[in-house]
Design an enzyme around this catalytic site. Structure first.
Site, PDB file in Angstrom:
ATOM      1  N   SER A 137       0.821  -1.214   0.000  1.00  0.00           N
ATOM      2  CA  SER A 137       0.000   0.000   0.000  1.00  0.00           C
ATOM      3  C   SER A 137       0.853   1.261   0.000  1.00  0.00           C
ATOM      4  CB  SER A 137      -0.971  -0.001   1.170  1.00  0.00           C
ATOM      5  OG  SER A 137      -0.329  -0.390   2.340  1.00  0.00           O
ATOM      6  N   HIS A 168      -2.780  -2.530  -5.919  1.00  0.00           N
ATOM      7  CA  HIS A 168      -3.161  -2.190  -4.543  1.00  0.00           C
ATOM      8  C   HIS A 168      -4.667  -2.300  -4.374  1.00  0.00           C
ATOM      9  CE1 HIS A 168      -3.333   1.008  -1.146  1.00  0.00           C
ATOM     10  NE2 HIS A 168      -3.424  -0.210  -0.688  1.00  0.00           N
ATOM     11  N   GLU A 171      -5.556   0.467  -7.121  1.00  0.00           N
ATOM     12  CA  GLU A 171      -4.514   1.351  -7.648  1.00  0.00           C
ATOM     13  C   GLU A 171      -3.534   0.465  -8.425  1.00  0.00           C
ATOM     14  OE1 GLU A 171      -3.748   5.187  -4.793  1.00  0.00           O
ATOM     15  OE2 GLU A 171      -3.191   3.248  -3.963  1.00  0.00           O
ATOM     16  N   ASN A 186      -3.270   6.734  -0.179  1.00  0.00           N
ATOM     17  CA  ASN A 186      -2.731   6.798   1.181  1.00  0.00           C
ATOM     18  C   ASN A 186      -1.952   8.080   1.420  1.00  0.00           C
ATOM     19  OD1 ASN A 186      -3.937   4.550   2.153  1.00  0.00           O
ATOM     20  ND2 ASN A 186      -2.209   3.183   1.793  1.00  0.00           N
TER      21      ASN A 186
END
Ligand code: CAA
Length: 707
Positions: free
Chosen positions: A408, A429, A441, A479
């Site tokens: 991540s 991801h 992702e 993130n």
């Protein structure tokens, strides 16, 4: 006679029957041109004395997906849909519609204005306007209740849900079900009408009985369930107008429709509709995807189990590899439980469920990866563990197999460098729970081959996911933005807002849960472990809130331990944790910080502005291709409220100049955190919006520092 008016409809006759075929691929969206063509065709057939009945049907996969969503917000140009539908309703010649595939929104409104509706094959109908911040504004809210009754119409219109052909027949919306080609089904029905075997009737002549109990229950339900949304409640008001004489009801419905059409909710939801579909436009789209049949998932934890479930539901053969042999059975049980849940929720048929179970192999040895066309690594977030694994996979996997990491935030270039085939290495991801969350992702490393990227996108689409292309950086798109959002919330907490106020403000904005409630759900220990790992690289000048660490020191890790920011009993939140309030107050005292007060508006503004500023940096650095990709990440992976469109959509509503003003104002508190990205200044100077940037691929706008 056969005539193709403007290449959009085909008009022909078969004996006494006049036919209008909608022929505007891919979905027969009813924009001005198609509307006009239908109307012209209809008038031609009306005038033809040999024609005694008129049949409407569609070609391609669907009857029609409804009004052309791209036209929303443009001026109404004649002939409008309500105008055409009045003509259909008033026609002396019976008008019959044969629907196949889907008939949504304006398309169903067309059908409701005809005199007889045939559902062909596995048709789905619906009035999904509320999902786009609208209500059916071409008579749908008046005519559906005239067929299904008020309660049935309220349910369908206020939820926007799909209805099967069988249910539509039972509700009186359809008059007949048929199999085969829509053209033939329509002709047979028209002949039956002409022969007096089937009754055709104007919908507008029917009455609707009041149903106060249904209206009251719906109002209470909508207010409780979706308090932030305007469209469902306004739609309810429009449906209630169906008890008025038809012309009054139609006028009221149209006025409410125009009000919603001009609103922010509609604009945001339409933006979200297109965002979901826009992300597949990538530089690698011309590359030919590799063949993927068999996939190995490495790691039998929550992530690996969720990914395996998603792949099995997507029809792939999966080898789930868990190195600790004693945990293999647990991993299998996890997948089985997820699949059983999907079956229960109606996401899988019994047959598909059994096929998915049969396509699962679980093992503790990496050997199974040798058979895979794609390997997805989902072990714990540790670079040395990941590089060691990828070096091993390089020796085991067949040539051309794609090696993906579900990291991540770790550097995918470094992981790729652990192999002799960096061109085959990519980041995939997924978001937890991976069989439910739609975002993936797709992280493209320096040497990732274009066909490897194209394969990842093809896979994601087959899984029904929303793939978004990201380049390598710590935290990728989502993130990275989440970190800044969280920091803004933590600083608000230190500076005087309570965590209940912060969560409440963001929940009122539309998030299902505020950031502190989310932390409790995710487990405060998990976030602490990440913070501890990153402690060594945290800049000394960065403001750091110790509140979460101090809560963890009490052994309070959130929901799973019964206490965190909130207290939980039997899994249910019981309100703020007095101990956590005290920790915050003590920390403020220790830091000698005055307790300031913040309005809900300012809380939202600070959190949203922090997200937007980081999103702009993500764009500047070319980590995301376009603003719309960032919105897709937030909408489909991070619970950003759909009716707010995403942070970039919000940024356009606020405008670059105002955003700069806010950042500069907040910088008085913390100039290290609040910095204006260069791109935002450029946009303010040039008068550009983020929507303008979506037009072309904008990656690498101004690569380099943003500070
Ligand atoms: N208007 C314009 N374009 C539409 C459209 C519409 N109503 N529906 C779909 N499209 C476009 C999509 O954007 C997509 O375009 P790209 O290929 O350029 O991305 C293309 O058609 C294919 O759509 P999907 O990728 O979604 O294809 P699918 O097979 O997965 O799904 C569908 C097809 C079930 C019809 C789905 O597209 C859908 O649900 N569409 C929206 C339907 C809808 O909400 N209709 C109501 C509109 S409001 C209305 O009609 C009332 C009114 O008068 C204002």
């Amino acid at each position: 006679m056969k005539d193709n008016v403007s290449g959009l409809v085909v008009i022909e006759t078969e004996g006494e029957i006049g036919l209008i075929r909608l022929a505007k691929p891919p979905v027969n969206a009813i924009g001005l041109a198609l509307r006009t063509a239908i109307y012209e065709g209809f008038k031609t057939l009306q005038k033809d004395p040999a024609v005694r009945a008129i049949v409407l049907y569609g070609e391609g996969r669907f009857f029609s997906a409804g009004a052309d969503i791209k036209d929303f917000g443009k001026a109404d140009i004649q002939p409008t849909l309500p105008h055409i539908l009045k003509a259909l309703n008033d026609s002396e010649k019976p008008v019959i519609v044969a629907l196949h595939g889907v008939a949504f929104g304006g398309a169903l409104e067309v059908a409701l204005a005809t005199h007889l509706r045939v559902g062909v094959g596995d048709l789905r109908i619906g009035l999904p306007e509320v999902k786009l911040g609208l209500l059916p504004g071409a008579g749908g809210a008046q005519r559906l209740p005239r067929l299904s009754g008020l309660a049935g119409a309220i349910d369908i219109i206020c939820s926007g849900r799909d209805v099967s052909a069988r249910e539509a027949l039972d509700l009186g919306i359809l008059d007949r079900l048929a199999e085969g080609a829509p053209r033939e089904a329509g002709i047979i029905a028209a002949r039956d009408v002409l022969a007096g075997k089937l009754a055709a009737r104007r919908t507008d002549t029917r009455d609707v009985a009041e149903d106060l109990a249904a209206v009251k229950a719906a109002k209470a339900r909508l207010k409780a369930k979706r308090p932030a949304l305007q469209a469902p409640l306004t739609a309810l008001e429009a449906v209630c107008a169906a008890t008025l004489p038809i012309d009054e009801g139609l006028a009221k419905e149209r006025a409410l429709f125009m009000e919603l059409m001009a609103g922010e909710e509609r604009a945001a939801l339409v933006h979200a509709f297109f965002a979901e579909r826009a992300t597949v436009d990538i530089p690698e789209k011309a590359a030919h995807p590799r063949q993927i049949d068999r996939i190995a998932v490495i790691g039998g934890g929550t992530m690996g189990v969720g990914i395996a479930t998603s792949l099995l539901i997507g029809g792939y053969h999966v080898d789930l590899i868990e190195a600790q042999s004693e945990r293999v059975a647990q991993a299998r049980a996890g997948v089985e439980s997820n699949l059983a849940g999907a079956l229960k929720r109606g996401k899988l048929t019994e047959q598909a469920h059994d096929a998915a179970l049969a396509a699962l192999d679980c093992a503790d040895s990496l050997d199974a990866a040798g058979r895979a066309d794609l390997v997805i690594e989902a072990i714990f977030e540790d670079m040395s563990a990941k590089t060691a694994l990828f070096t091993k996979l390089d020796t085991i996997c067949k040539p051309g197999a794609i090696l993906a990491t579900n990291t991540s935030y770790l550097d995918v270039n470094e992981i790729a460098a652990a192999t002799k085939r960096p061109q085959d290495v990519i980041g995939l991801h997924f978001f937890s729970p991976a069989h439910i969350m739609r975002l993936i992702e797709v992280v493209v490393a320096k040497e990732t081959a274009p066909d490897c990227v194209a394969s990842a996108f093809a896979l994601a689409r087959k899984l029904g996911k929303v793939p978004v292309r990201a380049e390598v950086c710590d935290g990728f798109i989502g993130n990275r933005i989440l970190t800044q959002y969280r920091r803004a919330a933590d600083y608000l907490l230190l500076d005087g807002a309570s965590f209940t106020e912060i969560d409440g403000a963001l929940e009122d904005f539309g998030f299902a849960m505020g950031p502190f409630a989310v932390s409790d759900l995710a487990g405060l220990d998990i976030a602490k472990a990440t913070r501890d790992r990153k402690a060594a690289t945290r800049p000394a000048e960065e403001r750091y809130s110790r509140v979460a660490d101090l809560i963890c020191d009490q052994g309070w890790f959130g929901r799973k331990t019964g206490q965190g920011y909130y207290v939980y009993e039997g899994g249910k939140q019981q309100g703020g944790n007095p101990g956590a309030f005290e920790i915050v107050a003590a920390e403020r005292r220790a830091l000698n910080l005055p307790k300031r007060s913040f309005t809900s508006e300012e809380i939202v503004s600070r959190c949203l502005t922090a997200m937007i500023a980081e999103a702009v940096r993500v764009l500047e650095e070319g980590i995301a291709l376009r603003p719309v990709d960032i919105d897709a990440v937030e909408l489909f992976g991070y619970g950003f409220p759909r009716h707010r469109g995403g942070p970039m959509h919000q940024a356009d509503l606020i405008g670059p100049a105002e955003l700069i003003r806010r950042i500069e104002l907040y910088a008085n508190d913390d100039p290290q955190f609040w910095q204006v990205p260069h791109l935002l200044r450029d946009m303010a100077r040039e008068g550009r919006s983020f929507a303008d940037l979506n037009g072309a691929l904008t990656g690498h706008v101004t690569k380099g520092s943003t500070k």
